[in-house]
Design an enzyme around this catalytic site. Structure first.
Site, mmCIF file in Angstrom:
data_model
loop_
_atom_site.group_PDB
_atom_site.id
_atom_site.type_symbol
_atom_site.label_atom_id
_atom_site.label_comp_id
_atom_site.label_asym_id
_atom_site.label_seq_id
_atom_site.Cartn_x
_atom_site.Cartn_y
_atom_site.Cartn_z
ATOM 1 N N CYS A 385 44.024 -17.872 -47.115
ATOM 2 C CA CYS A 385 42.850 -17.810 -46.245
ATOM 3 C C CYS A 385 41.785 -18.816 -46.696
ATOM 4 C CB CYS A 385 42.324 -16.383 -46.153
ATOM 5 S SG CYS A 385 41.528 -16.112 -44.552
ATOM 6 N N HIS A 511 46.923 -13.435 -44.407
ATOM 7 C CA HIS A 511 46.964 -12.724 -45.695
ATOM 8 C C HIS A 511 48.362 -12.137 -45.928
ATOM 9 C CE1 HIS A 511 42.625 -12.581 -46.703
ATOM 10 N NE2 HIS A 511 42.500 -12.759 -45.401
ATOM 11 N N GLU A 513 49.658 -11.085 -48.553
ATOM 12 C CA GLU A 513 49.660 -10.009 -49.561
ATOM 13 C C GLU A 513 49.673 -8.616 -48.942
ATOM 14 O OE1 GLU A 513 47.189 -12.070 -48.886
ATOM 15 O OE2 GLU A 513 45.205 -11.150 -49.100
HETATM 16 N N1 GLN Z 1 35.441 -17.002 -44.997
HETATM 17 C C1 GLN Z 1 36.611 -17.523 -44.346
HETATM 18 C C2 GLN Z 1 36.629 -17.217 -42.861
HETATM 19 O O1 GLN Z 1 35.972 -16.305 -42.412
HETATM 20 C C3 GLN Z 1 37.884 -17.053 -45.027
HETATM 21 C C4 GLN Z 1 38.082 -15.576 -44.957
HETATM 22 C C5 GLN Z 1 39.126 -15.063 -45.910
HETATM 23 O O2 GLN Z 1 39.450 -15.695 -46.908
HETATM 24 N N2 GLN Z 1 39.629 -13.884 -45.650
HETATM 25 O O3 GLN Z 1 37.318 -17.859 -42.112
#
Ligand code: GLN
Length: 537
Positions: A385, A511, A513
């Site tokens: 992310c 994600h 994970e």
């Molecule tokens: N802050 C970033 C976004 O909102 C990444 C979010 C994250 O790592 N879950 O796109």
């Protein structure tokens, strides 16, 4: 195996928080699933937030995301990892959500002029939410974990609701109460008084626990078990010891040894057909306890002193380690302390590095310095992310030469917004539940590292972010050697980036994970750990 009427198990906690109700619930769920029963676990949280999505990880640890896009308590991650099944929005209920529903109904006039009260309206809504789980799918067991500690003001409506439910469900429900049996070093003794008091508090609320799970650092003697049973009105075999374990994954075995599933079945009038073997689970445990090799990887993030903030990542690393018979040590790297000068020293002797998800600009430059170093020095990299977004920024700055490249989350005025909001996000003003959330399909290109790991072209992964790869920079980045390895074909959004000339450099917008379980370790984590092992040899 299936039973005609759903059985409800309510799990409460006494004496202190953090006794491990989530792990005990997940362990019991695992033992029952292994018997062929269908089981789901639900968490009731007594806070006023609608969900933990708006809470700082310092308050709440990781926010776990389900396929249907619910932002939930991290215990749901344990439920999924242990049971190897999926949870949903209905598996996590907060006081905020209960009140929101009741107040919305009141505004619609659904209460027909009645005074709306905690009893019966709030308690009825709690009961409805507990029973809701069996409306969409038939479950043999619904385990409901009640957050907080008995005696807390916040938990009272929940305690009253489950008291009523037990009365309605009669033999189809039971109570498990977790308590602490502390060891007083000065006296050289384990003490049962806190347990007695917390059971008394439950009794005052009209609940007699059927089973006590006693968390302890020293083994309970037979005398002590008898004493607890006698003073708390429970059967002797219903006093279950929960001794501190080295790994949460030992707890199902410990609970089986203590006969937790046996006594649950007995109390619910179900036949005990002998111990379950837990073959795969034991194999997994054997691998994590007797690994063939050991490596150390780095995890770069900003909540270093709070490991719960990255719970699913560290668990996914353990799952992937076991597949490779490898103990994976994690060195926590505080992104805020990293710069181009000290990065080499901080990453010394690491076999690979994960750059963690996150929000806001704190630590972002440290993440970018880390990625520059690992890209140039061919150290396996896995960006998740914000970790992937940081990799795009780094590549744009240092390979494409856009020195001002950034995400508009960090710098709204950047001349090269390589990570930016898409139009639908630009119109969003509310913070809660408005990110790109939940499962989305992604198409993977043949021949990429991701394809090698997943061994399929179409995958589905969970998201939780607002910002996206900016397609305006796509052609130039590709020309400069960045591989777009996976895209969401519906919205044309970039989901995976790779560097084909690097030994293992993968960044994912989603994600992974959240989907790693003991029985299905995540392919990308497995691929990454394999690459780290090769780098180590
Ligand atoms: N802050 C970033 C976004 O909102 C990444 C979010 C994250 O790592 N879950 O796109």
């Amino acid at each position: 195996m299936s039973i005609s009427k759903t059985k409800y198990i309510f799990v409460t906690g006494g004496v202190t928080s953090s006794l491990g109700k989530g792990i005990i619930s997940a362990s019991l769920g695992k033992l029952l699933t292994e018997r062929g029963y269908s089981v789901t676990i639900q968490k009731l949280d007594p806070y006023i937030n609608i969900d933990p999505g708006t809470m700082n990880p310092y308050e709440h640890g990781e926010c776990f995301v389900t396929d249907d896009g619910a932002e939930t308590d991290l215990d749901l991650g344990h439920y999924e990892r242990f049971l190897n099944n999926r949870t949903s929005q209905a598996n996590n209920v907060t006081t905020g959500r209960i009140y929101q529903t009741v107040i919305q109904k009141e505004r619609k006039g659904d209460y027909l002029g009645k005074t709306v009260q905690i009893i019966p309206h709030i308690t009825d809504e709690i009961k409805r939410r507990i029973k809701l789980l069996s409306e969409t799918e038939k479950f043999d067991f619904i385990i409901t974990e009640i957050g907080g500690t008995v005696g807390d003001i916040e938990a009272l409506p929940y305690i009253e609701a489950v008291r009523q439910l037990k009365w309605e469900l009669e033999d189809n429900a039971l109570f498990i109460h977790l308590t602490l049996v502390p060891y007083l070093a000065a006296a050289g003794e384990l003490k049962t008084k806190p347990t007695q008091h917390s059971v008394k508090t439950l009794l005052e609320a009209g609940i007699q626990p059927d089973i006590l799970v006693c968390r302890t650092e020293k083994s309970l003697t037979n005398d002590l078990r008898r004493k607890i049973a006698q003073f708390c009105n429970v059967d002797r075999d219903a006093v279950i010891e929960s001794i501190d374990a080295n790994s949460i994954y030992e707890v199902p075995i410990l609970m089986q040894n203590e006969g937790l599933d046996k006594v649950v079945l007995k109390k619910l009038n179900l036949r005990f057909t002998g111990e379950v073997k837990l073959k795969n689970w034991r194999k997994f445990l054997h691998e994590i306890k007797n690994p063939n090799q050991e490596i150390t990887i780095g995890l770069t993030g900003k909540y270093i002193e709070l490991k719960d903030a990255y719970k699913s990542i560290t668990e996914a690393i353990i799952h992937a380690g076991s597949v490779n018979s490898c103990k994976v040590n994690v060195k926590w790297i505080d992104a805020e302390k990293i710069n181009n000068k000290n990065v080499a020293n901080n990453l010394k002797n690491l076999s690979g590095v994960i750059v963690a998800p996150g929000f806001g600009d704190r630590g972002i430059e440290g993440k970018i310095s880390t990625i520059k170093y690992i890209r140039e020095n061919e150290i396996p990299f896995f960006g998740i992310c914000l970790g992937m977004q940081s990799a795009v920024i780094e590549y744009s700055r240092n390979v494409l030469g856009l020195s001002d490249a950034n995400s508009t989350e960090m710098n709204t005025k950047t001349s090269a917004p390589v990570i930016d909001l898409i139009n639908e996000q630009k119109e969003v003003s509310e913070k809660g539940g408005t990110m790109r959330l939940g499962a989305y399909k992604c198409e993977i290109k043949d021949g990429t590292r991701s394809f090698l790991a997943y061994k399929t072209n179409i995958i589905s992964e969970r998201h939780r972010h607002r910002y996206e790869f900016n397609n305006e920079y796509r052609i130039n980045l590709e020309k400069a050697g960045l591989k777009i390895a996976g895209i969401n074909t519906k919205n044309n959004l970039v989901e995976i980036i790779e560097i084909p000339t690097h030994p293992w450099f993968v960044g994912v917008q989603f994600h992974p994970e959240y989907k790693s379980t003991v029985e299905n370790p995540h392919p990308l984590f497995c691929g990454f750990i394999q690459a780290c092992i090769s780098n180590n040899n």
